[in-house]
Design an enzyme around this catalytic site. Structure first.
Site, PDB file in Angstrom:
ATOM      1  N   GLN A  53      86.293 -36.058 131.110  1.00 59.60           N
ATOM      2  CA  GLN A  53      87.163 -35.120 130.592  1.00 59.60           C
ATOM      3  C   GLN A  53      88.442 -35.740 129.866  1.00 59.60           C
ATOM      4  OE1 GLN A  53      86.282 -31.883 134.022  1.00 59.60           O
ATOM      5  NE2 GLN A  53      87.937 -31.084 132.672  1.00 59.60           N
ATOM      6  N   GLU A 101      92.264 -21.275 131.463  1.00 62.60           N
ATOM      7  CA  GLU A 101      92.411 -21.050 132.826  1.00 62.60           C
ATOM      8  C   GLU A 101      92.790 -19.665 133.178  1.00 62.60           C
ATOM      9  OE1 GLU A 101      93.487 -25.595 133.306  1.00 62.60           O
ATOM     10  OE2 GLU A 101      95.059 -24.310 133.436  1.00 62.60           O
ATOM     11  N   ARG A 155      89.423 -25.234 136.919  1.00 63.70           N
ATOM     12  CA  ARG A 155      89.798 -24.075 135.722  1.00 63.70           C
ATOM     13  C   ARG A 155      91.193 -23.604 136.112  1.00 63.70           C
ATOM     14  NH1 ARG A 155      85.564 -20.798 132.379  1.00 63.70           N
ATOM     15  NH2 ARG A 155      86.947 -20.135 130.813  1.00 63.70           N
ATOM     16  N   CYS A 156      92.195 -24.763 136.352  1.00 62.53           N
ATOM     17  CA  CYS A 156      93.486 -24.272 136.652  1.00 62.53           C
ATOM     18  C   CYS A 156      94.118 -25.330 136.658  1.00 62.53           C
ATOM     19  CB  CYS A 156      93.689 -23.364 137.804  1.00 62.53           C
ATOM     20  SG  CYS A 156      94.312 -24.582 139.002  1.00 62.53           S
TER      21      CYS A 156
END
Ligand SMILES: Cc1cc2nc3c(=O)[nH]c(=O)nc-3n(C[C@H](O)[C@H](O)[C@H](O)COP(=O)(O)OP(=O)(O)OC[C@H]3O[C@@H](n4cnc5c(N)ncnc54)[C@H](O)[C@@H]3O)c2cc1C
Lengths: 809, 283
Positions: free
Chosen positions: A240, A763, A387-388
């Site tokens: 990522q 997110e 996802r945050c």
């Protein structure tokens, strides 16, 4: 002139710029099986590596015998810590300032830990080789509970004890105990205690945000190829943050950074799981150097779930104080954070608990204090932001539960309590008690819109009736109305306070306009499904007036892309998206000079209009961006260099603060614990909307993950540290069948400091969704006395709640 | 998740299958749809040096519907769902099959594999016990019939010998109302608790009832006592309570990720009560 019949609207539409639901350009290849993922990479003579993993959660390793494995046909090498130690590679730094064993160095700290790396001609031979490696373990006492870890004499990590036997200092200061990693404090301790002590009303609650896992569809993996002739290492992987990986690889291997090329090809979802560095990367690189051949390592599903970065595992204790009429006066939060065997979080250096200090949420809370203690246990390392952005899910869950608990304490409607305490529109920019400056927001407008859309009063009336019917024995189903108003903090971040391993968290974009009026733009981020190739082209289309369809977006190759910190934490649009707009503006500035020259007027006498520069006051006199692009390459313009290119490195002045209002209406069967989501309404405000269709897709996906986390998804351990949920049979991954219909809605409050006003959205639905589903479960039982029950709310836990409340009697 | 190496055999008749089984004994195993066996091999929980694929073996397919219903061992769950005559004659089969796994698995998973597997999580063993089915197996000494209610001994232990192959299941066309009720955590999951019920109604009373439960012991549980508790009653609340009570005496669930024993017992009761009510309403 040429296109007089074409209206301005037509010209805008043909660009497919910002605000347009342009179809995703990536999907043509993804839907036809033409994606190019790491496991699709096949090189001549490529070998395959895989791990011998520990069956024990805590054990001493007394011997490793690789001789039988070396006899297995096709097995070429077996690496152990003893082989890596001379290179100093048996341990590696983590992104959290800790270090982690690459291969077990005398002991193992969690089940599934990497013990030896078998390199073979193919993955089948590697699997047989793994079976043949004989490891002797001596079991040690296992600690899976962080509170026990802080009391125990058992030393999990020998390196946490100093020469005199007392705890050594950790990366973030002194340790309170040998199994303690760090303490992070934020806000005003004594004033908060005072406010709470003197308050009219105080609500106190403890909650556990369970350990779960991002579980991307594609597991982690890489291919390392060391070319011994030219000394170059190429590393393809599910990264990522490819540039950060390049720098880390250079720092730990000693290979000069220009000799390392890191490539992230298509990535099948990341959600934070693919930010960190894993032993598989190091071992593949070493194996390639040792064998002189490319080496591939690909996790299987169990490896991924059991050993790569988990999320959450936060034990949160809160106290919230208010006046009798519901005005919040103070908030206290303490977290015991279970990090597993190594601290491998991926937070900015100064934030060992990420942005947990956004836990005052959407509310005007004058005084607050936060304290986080990180702890080692015998579990897998990780602690990434699933996802945050860096623990924002935990923070939002905490405050949205505390609000509900306070509403119970005050005997007040939970929507009303929120409205009393929302930060008001005119208070922005708002300086929160724990330090952040919220850039913008309009919470009351969003909330009122949401309440109206779901007919909140009608729902409450229905619920009241339902409770009566239930008590009268007419139904066995309860109705829960889950509310959440979340404030996210994304777009890490300003270099002044955000870095990872010393690398500032700016991001970048480089644009080259081709002579015929098409372009390529390269960014420091990397899409894992977010649709960057689609949306970044839209930003540029609007900024430079060339059609999005004529703009290629390229990411993920460190030899070509400008340096950036990658994609996670909803940072791509806030940071790289800003860089893209800024680079576009540099292009436009130069184009203006070229246009003025071509139109034979002064630079200030032309202005930009959609896809062209026009002479002010004489719109029939213009040069299109296509014409200008060509001129940049074939005209000798005095004082202007040929070509049309630009680079921007963007250091955001602040974070961005997306927000939203969610409502979940849930039916609960108290006899079986089965839940049924009747309605889910999600209003998101992510500032300027680049591609509404992609936003909607992101929201559907994020809500589905949130549903999973709230209702069943967990990484559970037994007392011996065995992972109980290591396959998809037990680890809950929802399918279309479990997913309700989502109603999406929006308001638009642009970010005042972002060049295009965008805030990031990837997110939000996860961050806001989890507390909303959870609050619905809690709300259903509120009338029967429930205050707090921990997630995941799967059937048996809901059944237990009903049972404890006497609803089965 | 890679199996140990194995030899793949694909004989085209039963004689071929039996001779390979005879030659390799314990080292050989037949494979039908492979959707239970292959995952076990990948997890290296099953070691099968000789895998015998049944796909090309004739005589194991087909569904015949008459007073007796016969389903070939290689008939898939999807075949069952799509067979209208079968759905008319024994609707509980379609109702149950639709609650097994997901469409992809159902295209591969077979009746023979499901009942021969011996996994307490499989739905068809309980279903077959409810229907009082008979399993036909063939081995070196020829054909043998074993009642479903006598077939299951313990998890993965059945009345079939290692050298025998199941060829078909058969049962009398069921009478009365039916229901297959299953609670699971998600699509594709095995049961937290499941109940198969067939009830025959005579006037206002229950003439006969057959009840079997799934995934609540190490074998499927045919509860004769639960059925008996309904016979002669009007299947009112008290009768259902009695049936549930009888069933609870026969099951022995264990704690797992689906939940603790107390929860499973409670849900088993709820699921059975619902199944009885639905079956009765259809009787
Ligand atoms: C994701 C998933 C979810 C599932 N969910 C469910 C569910 O909810 N309910 C359910 O009931 N099942 C479920 N299953 C199992 C599925 O229905 C299987 O297909 C079925 O149980 C076995 O059938 P098969 O043909 O695949 O058997 P195989 O896997 O081929 O064989 C299973 C066993 O039976 C033996 N066997 C097979 N055929 C014969 C024969 N003719 N004679 C003798 N022995 C034989 C094999 O040797 C093996 O030991 C699920 C499977 C998966 C992968």
């Amino acid at each position: 002139m040429k296109d007089e019949a074409v209206t301005r609207e037509d010209r805008v539409a043909s660009l497919k710029g910002m605000g347009c639901s342009r179809k995703r350009v990536e999907d043509a290849r993804f839907t036809q099986g033409k994606g190019n993922y790491v496991d699709d990479i096949k090189l001549d003579g490529m070998l395959f590596g895989d791990f011998v993993r520990s069956p024990y959660a805590h054990a001493k390793i007394t011997n490793i015998d690789t001789s039988a494995a070396m006899e297995v046909p096709g097995v070429l090498a077996v690496l152990t810590a003893a082989d890596l130690a001379p290179l100093g590679l048996h341990w590696m730094p983590t992104l959290a300032g800790d270090k982690q064993m690459v291969l077990a160095d005398g002991k193992v700290l969690f089940q599934g830990q990497e013990v030896a790396f078998v390199v073979a001609e193919d993955r089948y031979a590697a699997a047989d080789g793994i079976e043949a490696v004989e490891v002797e373990y001596e079991e040690l006492p296992v600690i899976v509970d962080p509170f026990e870890a802080l009391q125990s004499d058992v030393v999990l990590r020998p390196d946490t004890v100093g020469e005199d036997g007392s705890p050594s200092d950790g990366a973030h200061g002194p340790r309170k105990h040998h199994n303690h990693i760090f303490t992070w404090e934020c806000g005003d301790k004594d004033p908060t205690e005072q406010v709470i002590a003197n308050a009219e009303v105080v609500a106190e609650e403890s909650m556990y945000y369970h350990r779960t896992h991002p579980c991307p569809l594609e597991t982690c993996g890489c291919v390392a190829s060391m070319d011994k002739v030219n000394g170059k290492l190429t590393l393809w992987g599910t990264f990522q943050a490819p540039h950060a990986i390049r720098t880390v690889v250079s720092l730990i291997s000693g290979i000069e950074e220009h000799n390392i090329r890191v490539i992230s090809p298509d990535i099948g979802g990341g959600f934070g799981n693919k930010v960190g560095a894993y032993p598989g990367y190091v071992c593949s690189v070493v194996a390639s150097i040792v064998t002189g051949k490319p080496v591939k390592w690909i996790e299987d599903r169990m490896d991924n779930l059991m050993t790569t970065a988990f999320a959450r595992d936060y034990w949160m204790k809160g106290r919230i104080s208010a006046t009798k009429d519901g005005k919040i006066t103070g908030l206290h939060c303490h977290v015991t954070a279970d990090h597993g065997g190594f601290d491998a979080c991926a937070d900015p250096t100064k934030f060992p608990a990420g942005f947990m200090n956004i836990c005052t949420g959407s509310y005007d809370i004058p005084t607050a204090f936060l304290e986080v203690d990180g702890v080692y246990t015998n579990k897998a390392p990780g602690g990434v932001s699933y996802r945050c952005s860096f623990r924002v899910t935990e923070a939002v869950y905490f405050i949205e539960r505390m609000i509900e608990v306070l509403a119970i304490e005050l005997d007040m409607d939970a929507s009303e309590l929120r409205k009393i305490n929302f930060i008001k529109k005119e208070q922005f920019p708002y300086k929160a008690a724990l330090g952040w400056e919220y850039d913008s927001g309009d919470y009351h407008t969003a909330w009122d819109k949401a309440m109206k859309a779901v007919d909140y009063d009608g729902l409450r009336a229905e619920q009241k009736q339902r409770i009566e019917d239930f008590k009268a024995g007419k139904t066995r189903k309860l109705l829960g109305i889950g509310l959440t108003h979340f404030t996210e903090i994304v777009g890490a971040g300003p270099v002044k306070n955000c870095d990872i391993l010393g690398l500032g968290m700016f991001d970048s974009c480089e644009i080259r306009i081709h002579p015929t009026g098409s372009a390529i733009a390269r960014l420091g981020t990397i899409s894992q499904g977010q649709g960057h190739a689609t949306t970044f082209a839209q930003i540029l289309a609007s900024e430079i007036g060339l059609p999005a369809d004529s703009i290629t977006i390229e990411e993920g190759d460190t030899d070509t892309a400008p340096y950036g910190l990658g994609t996670y934490g909803s940072r791509s649009t806030p940071v790289a998206g800003a860089a893209t707009a800024m680079a576009g503006r540099k292009i436009r500035a130069k184009a203006q000079m070229i246009a003025a020259y071509l139109l034979e007027v002064h630079d200030d006498d032309v202005e930009f209009d959609v896809d062209r520069f026009v002479v002010k006051g004489a719109p029939e006199k213009f040069k299109t961006m296509k014409e200008i692009a060509f001129a940049a390459y074939n005209q000798a313009i005095p004082g202007v260099e040929p070509g049309l290119e630009a680079v921007s490195y963007y250091d955001p002045p602040n974070m961005t603060y997306p927000f939203g209002a969610y409502v979940c209406v849930m039916e609960i069967d108290v006899d079986t614990g089965v839940t049924d989501i009747r309605q889910f309404y999600a209003l998101d405000d992510c500032g300027t909307r680049i591609n509404p269709m992609i936003i909607e897709g992101q929201i559907h996906g994020g809500l589905t993950e949130a549903l999973a986390v709230a209702l069943g998804q967990e990484i559970a351990y037994d007392d011996m540290g065995n992972v109980k949920t290591g396959t998809l049979m037990d680890f809950f991954l929802p399918t279309a069948w479990e997913v309700p219909n989502y109603e999406t809605d929006h308001t638009v409050t642009p970010s005042p400091h972002h060049p295009i006003g965008a805030k990031g959205v990837g997110e939000s639905p996860h961050v806001g969704g989890v507390p909303c589903f959870s609050n619905a479960v809690h709300d259903a039982f509120r009338a029967f006395g429930l205050r707090q029950t921990n997630m995941p709310h799967d059937h048996w836990r809901i059944w237990r709640t009903a049972n404890e409340l006497g609803l089965h009697d | 998740m890679i199996p140990a190496s194995f030899e793949y055999h694909r004989p085209n008749d039963m004689a071929g299958v039996l001779s390979i089984l005879e030659e390799h004994g314990d080292d050989a195993r037949v494979m039908a749809g492979g959707h239970s066996l292959i995952p076990m091999m990948k997890l290296r929980m099953a070691d099968v040096p000789h895998l015998i694929d049944l796909q090309d073996v004739g005589g194991l397919g087909g569904i015949t519907v008459g007073d007796t219903i016969t389903i070939g061992a290689m008939v898939t769950q999807s075949d069952i769902i799509l067979h209208d005559a079968l759905a008319d004659a024994a609707p509980i089969l379609r109702e149950a099959s639709l609650q097994i796994a997901d469409p992809q698995v159902r295209y591969m998973g077979t009746v023979g594999g499901n009942v021969a597997n011996g996994d307490p999580g499989n739905d068809m063993p309980g279903l077959m016990q409810c229907l009082d089915a008979t399993f036909t197996v063939v081995g070196p000494n020829g054909e043998r019939k074993i009642p479903a209610r006598d077939f299951y001994e313990a998890a993965y232990m059945t009345g079939r010998e290692d050298d025998e192959v199941m060829t078909a299941v058969s049962f009398a066309k069921p009478a009365g109302g039916h229901a297959y009720e299953k609670q699971k955590r998600k699509i594709g999951d095995y049961a937290t608790a499941a109940a198969a019920v067939q009830i025959v109604k005579n006037g206002g009373t229950c003439a006969s009832a057959s009840i079997a439960m799934t995934n609540l012991s190490d074998t499927p549980v045919y509860s004769a006592a639960a059925g008996d508790a309904l016979v002669g009653t009007s299947v009112d609340g008290d009768a259902i309570k009695a049936a549930v009570g009888a069933m609870l005496n026969d099951i022995d669930p264990v704690e797992d990720n689906r939940g603790p024993v107390a929860f499973k017992r409670h849900v088993a009761g709820v699921i059975l009560a619902r199944a009885i009510e639905r079956a009765w309403s259809r009787a």
